[in-house]
Design an enzyme around this catalytic site. Sequence first.
Site, PDB file in Angstrom:
ATOM      1  N   ASP A   2       0.863  -1.176   0.000  1.00  0.00           N
ATOM      2  CA  ASP A   2       0.000   0.000   0.000  1.00  0.00           C
ATOM      3  C   ASP A   2       0.899   1.226   0.000  1.00  0.00           C
ATOM      4  OD1 ASP A   2      -2.710   1.200   0.276  1.00  0.00           O
ATOM      5  OD2 ASP A   2      -1.886   1.950   2.153  1.00  0.00           O
ATOM      6  N   LEU A   3       1.242   1.723  -1.171  1.00  0.00           N
ATOM      7  CA  LEU A   3       2.245   2.788  -1.303  1.00  0.00           C
ATOM      8  C   LEU A   3       1.597   4.127  -1.652  1.00  0.00           C
ATOM      9  CD1 LEU A   3       4.906   0.618  -3.179  1.00  0.00           C
ATOM     10  CD2 LEU A   3       4.693   1.050  -0.728  1.00  0.00           C
ATOM     11  N   GLU A   4       0.896   4.196  -2.744  1.00  0.00           N
ATOM     12  CA  GLU A   4       0.021   5.329  -3.093  1.00  0.00           C
ATOM     13  C   GLU A   4       0.722   6.668  -3.282  1.00  0.00           C
ATOM     14  OE1 GLU A   4      -3.825   5.550  -1.135  1.00  0.00           O
ATOM     15  OE2 GLU A   4      -3.524   3.584  -0.217  1.00  0.00           O
ATOM     16  N   TYR A   5       2.048   6.678  -3.483  1.00  0.00           N
ATOM     17  CA  TYR A   5       2.661   7.990  -3.663  1.00  0.00           C
ATOM     18  C   TYR A   5       2.703   8.401  -5.127  1.00  0.00           C
ATOM     19  CZ  TYR A   5       6.462   4.512  -2.792  1.00  0.00           C
ATOM     20  OH  TYR A   5       7.228   3.373  -2.701  1.00  0.00           O
ATOM     21  N   TYR A  53       1.818   4.877 -12.623  1.00  0.00           N
ATOM     22  CA  TYR A  53       2.598   3.660 -12.466  1.00  0.00           C
ATOM     23  C   TYR A  53       2.609   2.836 -13.751  1.00  0.00           C
ATOM     24  CZ  TYR A  53       1.653   4.639  -7.460  1.00  0.00           C
ATOM     25  OH  TYR A  53       1.531   5.223  -6.220  1.00  0.00           O
TER      26      TYR A  53
END
Length: 373
Positions: free
Chosen positions: A124-127, A175
């Site tokens: 869960d990175l979401e940057y 991404y």
Amino acid sequence: MEQSVVLTLAVLVCVVLFTCGSGCPCTDSALCKPITGTREFEVFVFDVGKKDWQHYDWSKVTTVATFGKYDAELMCYAHSKGARFVLKGYLPVKDILDQANRTAWINKQVQLAKNQFMDGINLDLEYPVAKGSQEYFALTALVNETTEAFHRRIPGSQVTFDVAWSPNCIDSRCYDYVSIAESCDFLFVMSYDEQSQIWGDCIAMANAPYNQTLKAYLEYIRMNIHPKKLVMGVPWYGYDYTCVSLIEGVRCTIPKVAFMGAPCSDAAGHQVPYRTLMKQVKMSTSGRIWDDVQKAPYYIYRVDKVFHQVWYDDPQSISLKAAYIKEFGLRGIGMWNGNLSDYGNDTKVQQQTADMWNALCPTNTSCGSYSVQ
């Protein structure tokens, strides 16, 4: 009395440190073995802590991603139901560029999962990441290396990656979705917070409008990402917006709170758990209203002379999306998060929660039914 205290402390040490006997904290050591099978239909649950999990519909749950403190009791129970129990994985964007940093972090996560008898990791990175940047390629490498390490060292383990509701650089998350999907077991598509960037009129809208949500899945699939690599995430919460004005009694204009270049966003509102919504809607001035364009419910309430509009998802709106999952062959469904429903003793409340769990499963799937005890 002193002997009782000593025994209690010994048991606690055994559970926390896993140093007794085989190291397994479960009463049956077989429950510490990794879950290796796969279900026909994935129901992915994020759990943020405490003991609500004791009331989950375990006839449906296939994976629990633990976003709260590690709970050995939950691990044992999940395994007893054949459900995976996975880590939350987060590494700051500055640390993904260096190969040595990535390798060290991955090794640490694998060892942590092994020590805690877990079955994988949810990244869960979401940057924000710019397309073609160093971070763009490093992120793809991180997913690939994490998957390889977990699969090799914990056979049958699961590696998943959380993505925005659309692949179109939402919140600047540009991404390499195709490569990431190929690397990991599946993508958890967060089909919520879809108003994080509002480019049109600054008005309150559904958290996850039906047509917008489904169009985004077609975009993922048209990128040649196989439908079985996609799990649909649905929200068990809504947004409460303060209306600058309420036009014709339904159109709620909201304050202009900019985000990522957009003039307005859902940051003008605040998130409200489903358990709170169900209490509040009964006391609202409007009652539940169904919007047939966005295919989502909302209600209006007033504090003094100020109107609020609250948009949310309920069994009706979730069931419509779940039907799409079956039609297009997606891997499954999940929610953020399992703790947001009400697991109290009131019969009506229990039925509301049962309806939310049942809404997750399309007809003719392997999901079991949930009944109020």
